[in-house]
Structures are given as structure tokens and as C-alpha cells.
Design an enzyme around this catalytic site. Structure first.
Site, short mmCIF file in Angstrom:
data_model
loop_
_atom_site.label_atom_id
_atom_site.label_comp_id
_atom_site.label_asym_id
_atom_site.label_seq_id
_atom_site.Cartn_x
_atom_site.Cartn_y
_atom_site.Cartn_z
N ASP A 1 40.10 22.20 86.53
CA ASP A 1 40.60 22.04 85.16
C ASP A 1 41.77 22.97 84.86
O ASP A 1 42.27 23.00 83.73
CB ASP A 1 39.48 22.24 84.14
CG ASP A 1 38.93 23.67 84.12
OD1 ASP A 1 39.35 24.49 84.95
OD2 ASP A 1 38.07 23.96 83.25
N ASP B 1 39.97 28.90 90.24
CA ASP B 1 39.45 27.72 89.53
C ASP B 1 38.63 26.89 90.50
O ASP B 1 39.14 26.40 91.51
CB ASP B 1 40.62 26.93 88.97
CG ASP B 1 40.21 25.58 88.38
OD1 ASP B 1 39.03 25.44 88.02
OD2 ASP B 1 41.08 24.70 88.27
N ASP C 1 37.16 30.36 86.67
CA ASP C 1 35.78 30.32 86.20
C ASP C 1 34.90 31.20 87.08
O ASP C 1 35.35 31.77 88.08
CB ASP C 1 35.26 28.88 86.16
CG ASP C 1 35.57 28.10 87.44
OD1 ASP C 1 35.30 28.65 88.53
OD2 ASP C 1 36.09 26.98 87.35
N ASP D 1 35.38 47.31 75.08
CA ASP D 1 36.65 46.97 74.47
C ASP D 1 36.82 47.75 73.16
O ASP D 1 35.89 47.86 72.36
CB ASP D 1 36.68 45.46 74.19
CG ASP D 1 38.01 44.98 73.67
OD1 ASP D 1 39.01 45.12 74.38
OD2 ASP D 1 38.04 44.45 72.54
N GLU E 1 37.47 51.74 76.99
CA GLU E 1 38.88 51.41 76.80
C GLU E 1 39.26 52.08 75.48
O GLU E 1 39.06 51.56 74.40
CB GLU E 1 39.08 49.90 76.72
CG GLU E 1 40.56 49.52 76.72
CD GLU E 1 40.94 48.62 75.56
OE1 GLU E 1 42.07 48.08 75.61
OE2 GLU E 1 40.16 48.45 74.64
#
Length: 553
Positions: free
Chosen positions: A43, A39, A47, A214, A273
Site C-alpha cells: 500500500d 512495506d 508497517d 515524546d 525526548e
């Protein structure tokens, strides 16, 4: 709305590192679950800038590429796998400029970048779905059964639990094989094909080196959407033929994507996947004109036992060899219980399994934190959980594989507070440094709480300790790169006592003791690396229980 870069990307994008043609055949690829990696802005959510700042760590670990989980604009109903805009970065994770900077910096460091693409479904906040007329053209809608259409169109169940259908205000039903916020696209519509080709070009132009696809076994459903007639459908995924997964029609889509990838320089790749009932079915995804890799979930699901492990390895290698592809090995990811916990036997068994995987021919995927020996967190309070399967009362299977039920949990999981198999426990943010949470993850805590006893597992605590799991991974990855016998290539089994696996590569022998006790083996050579110290008595090696050793022969 699609974001704009502040300067032209292609003119200043560093090229991907050159490891020669077909770099992916023996690559070690590290999965970054972006919200839990690092991070940068305090927050509590990881990210893209956090990932970029930690790239030197990944370089020092010795991996070849980084796979980033979705960071696109999303309502986050399923950790970003519900995408509202495939060409924009969600503000939680930064900006498109941050993505551009990350790709460029990774290339400068000699790392390739693979991003997720989610083609089976979108968010229900996607502009297509929010337009009622477009939605019925581009998603799977059907009238209901019953006198007034009050019953779902068929008996399909969501992977996350409950029915796979939701009724709209108009009275018809839409299909969602995952959460209701993730409506399934209708791949019979050519506009869907055109849109995803354009999305891929957008990111390829930005410099990414490939896509992890995915639910690559999804998209195409059996004609007529027939009933299944069997309960607990999620437990059948990857073991039996189902009308909503692994339909032959998906291969035409993958062939079109392979042509697109091949039109770009630099060996860009597609990674499936895909859950398939057999290794032979899985191999269809990596035929020469389809994708480059497919995750080997048969290996991931194999028990810690020499005989079934050997069977899975043999079946996997034979299936991929039949189409000229490498086998792709994996032990953990963001959708399954971490293998330190899942395999039972704790860290010893996990370390041994890792050395086994890294000694096998082909490519390997690592999931962030496994190099630290992180266990599954099984005591998260209900109020912090975010996995949609937890709220729907089902058992998650990630993008489509079997979950773990309490009644059938492996050693080390049964009775673990009734939360077995849910996915939040493998997504707890990484511990980087310090003696208390958030362990250097960021300045503002972490979106899931970290255990109070992870101080000994941080990157800082393990760095430089030759007995640590982190240094075991670093050494294994260095040897894998340096030794010509490891990576892609041949292997042959060698005689071994019951409960022990032994196989040879060029100049290297790998021995794996799956027993919970010491096993004796004639001393095969010099120890290169072992997950546990190996005593030697005369000409006999005493292999510790739950251990793996690489020998120079």
C-alpha cells in the site's frame, strides 16, 4: 477499540536478550520510522510486518535495540503522534498480533524493542476529547480574553506555527502546543496519571523493553499560564525557560514512571525526548530515580567546529556524571534535517560526525537511513507533503526543538527551495534494492517519492563495498562492541592542532579534523577505522579534512 491477541502473550513471549545489568548505558539504538522503513502489503506505507521481515538487517548492522515510532490507532494528522487509542495498532501498520510477533522475533534475534508513548497530548478523535464533559476535565481548557472571550487565553504559539489555542462551539478555548488535532492533556487530573500508567503496563506486559517519551519536558504548564511576550517562540525552545516546557513538575511524573519500570524484570527503560535550556537542566531527567536516558540535542545542534563541539561534549559529560547517568548522543531523527545535509560538507562530514559520536562515552541513537548516507530530500513537491507545520506556515521543531529557517540555515541548506527545516524530507522511505523507485521498499510505490538517483545508496548496492557508508557503520558498531575502551566509560582530551579534536579511551584514540583541509598530527598508532583514508608520511599522519579516525594506542 482496543484489539485482542489471538493467544496469551506473556506465556510465549521470548525474553529480552541478556546483556547484563544496565545494558542501556552503552547501547546503540536504531530508530525505525515505521511508515518509511519497509512495506509488506503493497500500500506504499511501511508497517510492522515490514519491520519484522527486516530485523535480520538490523541484527547484521550491529545495533542493540530498535525504537519504533507510533503505530497506534490514529487519524494521522501528525504522523501518528496524534493518538486515538494507545492500546490498538492502526490498520495502516497492522494489528496487535503483528506487534506481538515483532517483539517476540526481535527478542529471539537478540534485539530489544522500545516504543513511543505520547503523554503531552492525544488526538482530537480520542474518546476523552470527543466527550465534551470529559474533555473539559482532562484537557487544558480556558475562557478567552476580550469582551466576549473572542481572544485566546494567552500569547502562546504552536510549535507548528500559529496560535496554540483553538476556540470551541461552546466559546471556550483548548490548548494545543502542536496541531489543533492534538489537544494538550491536563496533568493536574489524577485520571490522566492513572490512564498512562495503565497504558505503560499494557505494553510492558506485551514485552516491550521501554518507552521513548515524546515531549517528556511537556505535560506540566506554569501556574496561571502566563504570557511569554516574545515572538517566534519556537526559536526559543531548548535555549530559554518557557512556561509550557521544562517545568519542574514534570519530574514527579517521571519518578512515578521509573518506579513502574523498575517493577518489571529485565531492565526496562524510559528515554526522555526533552529539550532543556542547559545540559544541567537536561541531566535532571536522568537522575537515579527518574528516566534512564535523555536525548542530547545540544550535541545534535552543535556546529561542525572543534571548539564548540568540545564545549558541548564537556558540558554534556559533566552534567550526566553529576547524576551518575550516561550521556545519550544523537545526530539525526525523524524531526530534524538529516545530518548529511544539516552539517554542510556532505557525506564526508556526516561520516566523520558518526565516528565521533560512536567513540564518545555512553549510548548512541541512529536514525534509519543514516547508515546509508541518505541526504535530506529538499525538492519534494508541495502536493505530497504531510508535515502539519508545512500547512500552518510555521517552522517545525519536532516534538519541541528549534527548526531551521532559510535565513539561518547551515551550509548546504540555505536557499533549498524554501522548504528548509520541514520534516517530510527526512522521512522519505528507505531504498533497499534495485535501480529505480521504490527500491525494494514495497510492491506499491512509496507514500513520499524517492529520488531517482538513490540507486547507489540502496542497502543492496552498499553491502560488501568496503568504501560504502553502510559498511563503515557495520565496522564501527562491531569495533564498538569488541573494543573494551569504547561504550560507557572515561575519556580524556589529548593535545591536537587547532581545528582538530583528539581524545583517548582505554586503548583507543579518536581524532576528528573539523577543517576543510588536511591537518598534520604525530602518528599516534595503528588505524583501526577511519571515515576517509589517512596518508602517513614518516612519523606524521595527514588527517583529511572533515574526517574522523580511530587509532589503536
Amino acid at each position: 477499540m482496543t484489539q485482542e491477541l489471538t493467544s496469551p502473550t506473556r506465556a510465549r513471549q521470548a525474553p529480552a536478550p541478556d546483556r547484563g545489568p544496565q545494558w542501556w548505558r552503552d547501547a546503540v539504538i536504531y530508530q525505525v520510522y515505521v511508515r518509511s522503513f519497509a512495506d509488506s502489503d503493497g500500500d506504499g506505507i511501511g508497517d510492522l510486518r515490514g519491520v519484522r521481515r527486516r530485523l535480520p538487517y538490523l541484527k547484521s548492522l550491529g545495533v542493540d535495540a530498535v525504537w519504533l515510532t507510533p503505530f497506534y490507532a490514529s487519524p494521522q494528522a501528525d504522523g501518528g503522534y496524534d493518538v486515538a487509542d494507545y492500546r490498538a495498532v492502526d490498520p495502516l501498520f497492522g494489528s496487535l498480533q503483528d506487534a506481538d510477533d515483532l517483539i517476540r522475533t526481535a527478542h529471539e534475534a537478540g534485539l530489544r524493542v522500545i516504543v513511543d508513548i505520547v503523554p503531552n497530548h492525544t488526538s482530537d478523535r480520542h474518546p476523552w476529547f470527543m466527550d465534551p464533559d470529559l474533555a473539559r476535565e482532562r484537557y487544558v481548557f480556558r475562557p478567552g480574553k476580550g469582551a466576549r472571550g473572542e481572544l485566546p487565553p494567552n500569547d502562546w504559539e504552536s510549535v507548528f506555527g500559529g496560535p496554540a489555542w483553538t476556540r470551541t462551539d461552546r466559546g471556550d478555548w483548548y490548548l494545543h502546543l502542536f496541531a489543533p488535532e492534538q489537544p494538550d492533556l491536563d496533568w493536574d487530573n489524577p485520571e490522566v496519571h492513572a490512564e498512562f500508567a495503565a497504558i505503560m503496563r499494557f505494553w510492558l506486559d506485551l514485552g516491550v523493553d521501554g518507552f521513548r517519551i515524546d515531549v517528556a519536558h511537556g505535560m506540566v504548564k506554569a501556574p496561571g499560564l502566563p504570557d511569554i511576550g516574545r515572538g517566534r517562540q519556537a526559536t526559543l525552545i531548548g535555549t530559554q525557560a518557557l512556561p509550557f516546557f521544562d517545568q519542574d513538575g514534570v519530574h514527579a511524573i517521571h519518578r512515578s514512571w521509573r518506579r513502574l519500570l523498575d517493577s518489571y524484570p529485565g531492565d526496562r527503560i524510559g528515554v526522555a525526548e526533552a529539550w532543556a535550556p542547559t545540559a544541567a537542566r537536561l541531566a535532571l531527567y536522568v537522575r537515579p530515580d527518574e528516566l534512564h536516558q535523555a536525548f542530547n540535542f545540544q550535541f545534535l545542534n552543535a556546529p561542525w567546529d572543534a571548539a564548540p563541539l568540545r564545549d558541548v561534549i564537556d558540558d554534556s559529560l559533566a552534567a550526566t556524571a553529576s547524576v551518575g547517568a550516561p550521556t545519550t548522543w544523537v545526530l539525526s531523527n525523524h524531526d530534524v534535517v538529516r545530518h548529511t545535509t544539516r552539517l554542510g560538507g556532505g557525506l564526508d562530514r556526516a561520516r566523520a560526525a558518526t565516528l565521533l559520536m560512536l567513540a564518545l562515552p555512553g549510548s548512541a541513537y541512529l536514525y534509519q537511513g543514516e547508515e546509508l548516507g541518505l541526504p535530506e530530500v529538499t525538492d519534494l513537491p508541495d502536493e505530497v507533503r504531510q508535515d502539519p507545520a508545512f500547512f500552518r506556515g510555521g517552522r517545525p521543531t519536532g516534538a519541541a526543538g528549534p527548526g531551521t529557517d532559510t535565513e539561518t540555515a547551515p551550509d548546504g541548506l540555505a536557499g533549498a527551495s524554501g522548504q528548509d527545516g520541514f520534516r517530510d524530507g527526512c522521512r522519505v522511505p528507505l531504498p533497499w534494492s534495485g535501480e529505480r523507485p521504490p527500491y525494494g521498499f514495497g510492491a506499491g510505490g512509496s507514500w513520499l517519492p524517492q529520488p531517482a538517483d538513490w540507486d547507489a545508496l540502496t542497502v543492496e548496492a552498499q553491502t560488501g563495498d568496503p568504501a560504502s557508508t553502510l559498511e563503515l557503520y557495520r565496522t564501527a558498531l562491531r569495533l564498538r562492541r569488541e573494543l573494551p575502551g569504547l561504550g560507557d566509560g572515561r575519556m580524556s582530551w589529548r593535545p591536537a592542532p587547532e581545528g582538530v579534536l583528539a581524545f583517548a579511551r582505554s586503548g583507543v584514540l579518536c581524532t576528528v579534523n573539523t577543517l576543510g583541509r588536511t591537518a598534520e598530527l604525530p602518528l599516534p598508532g595503528r588505524v583501526l577505522l577511519s571515515s576517509a583514508p589517512v596518508p602517513v608520511t614518516g612519523s606524521t599522519a595527514l588527517l583529511p579534512g572533515d574526517s574522523c579516525t580511530w587509532w589503536a594506542i
